[in-house]
Design an enzyme around this catalytic site. Structure first.
Site, mmCIF file in Angstrom:
data_model
loop_
_atom_site.group_PDB
_atom_site.id
_atom_site.type_symbol
_atom_site.label_atom_id
_atom_site.label_comp_id
_atom_site.label_asym_id
_atom_site.label_seq_id
_atom_site.Cartn_x
_atom_site.Cartn_y
_atom_site.Cartn_z
ATOM 1 N N HIS A 66 68.482 -57.930 52.998
ATOM 2 C CA HIS A 66 67.659 -57.716 51.813
ATOM 3 C C HIS A 66 68.237 -58.461 50.626
ATOM 4 C CE1 HIS A 66 64.399 -54.977 52.653
ATOM 5 N NE2 HIS A 66 65.206 -54.198 53.355
ATOM 6 N N HIS A 99 64.776 -49.048 53.576
ATOM 7 C CA HIS A 99 65.942 -48.173 53.712
ATOM 8 C C HIS A 99 66.323 -47.562 52.368
ATOM 9 C CE1 HIS A 99 66.381 -49.780 57.728
ATOM 10 N NE2 HIS A 99 67.493 -49.083 57.938
#
Length: 243
Positions: A199, A150
């Site tokens: 993440h 992302h």
């Protein structure tokens, strides 16, 4: 009255712009290499863990900080870096450029974004880092962790499109505004990935570095092609016939 030649300042500016973008790309690649080295050696674990915990209730790591509406907002922001949204944005930009007669620019955008996506997957499989297991994931994930897809995809797409849009604007403050929006979108998407627990912070930092480097490399190529007449010039650089 004879006007001074205008090609010399433009030439110097073009050379300076190319040099700046190359230096920026080199700096971003160097930063990525440093982060990757530390990740492989396990030296970032303490930093990653502290930052992930900072976004969670210390008494319940499944509970993110902030009111419920903030979590919903972060879910919405993170979708701006999803493959679906980035693909839609890219296709919309490419078709617009084609309809506007800027086929070379359209090809540049398509190659930059698709190439960045391919590079992301190669890096993910190369580093093979698992997702964080310290806190609960607030969105579904299925791929590997390093670098953040992302964060990297947002940097490639929004920075490339931001630079492309900025070059069509003659006014400096509008250029700055467009690039600022592109950078802010990239930053918000990356932060949302850490907030949602999917993440490690270093995944996002590496994604920003790699994505920015790729975008700058593509932009350097665009400047080179533009100077050689293979890509459309900016409106201010178009040669007008003498009266």
């Amino acid at each position: 009255m004879v006007r001074p030649a205008r090609w010399l300042p433009a030439s110097i500016t073009a050379e300076s712009g190319t040099l700046v973008t190359l230096l920026g790309a080199a700096s971003a690649l160097f930063a990525f290499a440093l982060i990757a080295e530390d990740v492989l050696e396990g030296e970032t674990h303490g930093f990653d863990e502290r930052l992930l915990r900072a976004f969670r209730n210390p008494n319940d790591l499944a509970d993110p900080i902030g009111p419920p509406w903030f979590e919903i907002m972060m879910r919405d922001i993170t979708s701006l870096g999803s493959t679906t949204v980035l693909t839609i944005v890219t296709l919309a930009a490419v078709f617009y450029l084609v309809m506007d007669g800027k086929r070379a620019s359209a090809a540049l955008v398509a190659i930059a974004v698709s190439g960045g996506a391919l590079l992301t997957y190669v890096l993910k499989f190369g580093f093979d880092r698992p997702r964080p297991d310290l806190v609960a994931h607030l969105v579904e994930v299925s791929t590997l962790s390093f670098p953040s897809g992302h964060a990297m995809g947002s940097a490639v797409t929004y920075l490339t499109l931001g630079a492309l849009l900025a070059r069509t604007q003659p006014r400096r403050r509008i250029k700055i505004y467009v690039l600022t929006v592109a950078v802010l979108l990239t930053l918000m998407v990356g932060v949302s990935r850490v907030y949602l627990g999917v993440h490690w912070p270093t995944d996002v930092l590496a994604g920003w570095c790699a994505g920015s480097a790729w975008a700058l490399i593509c932009w350097t190529v665009a400047l080179w092609l533009q100077r050689h007449g293979d890509i459309e010039p900016t409106p201010s650089e178009e040669v007008t016939p003498p009266a």
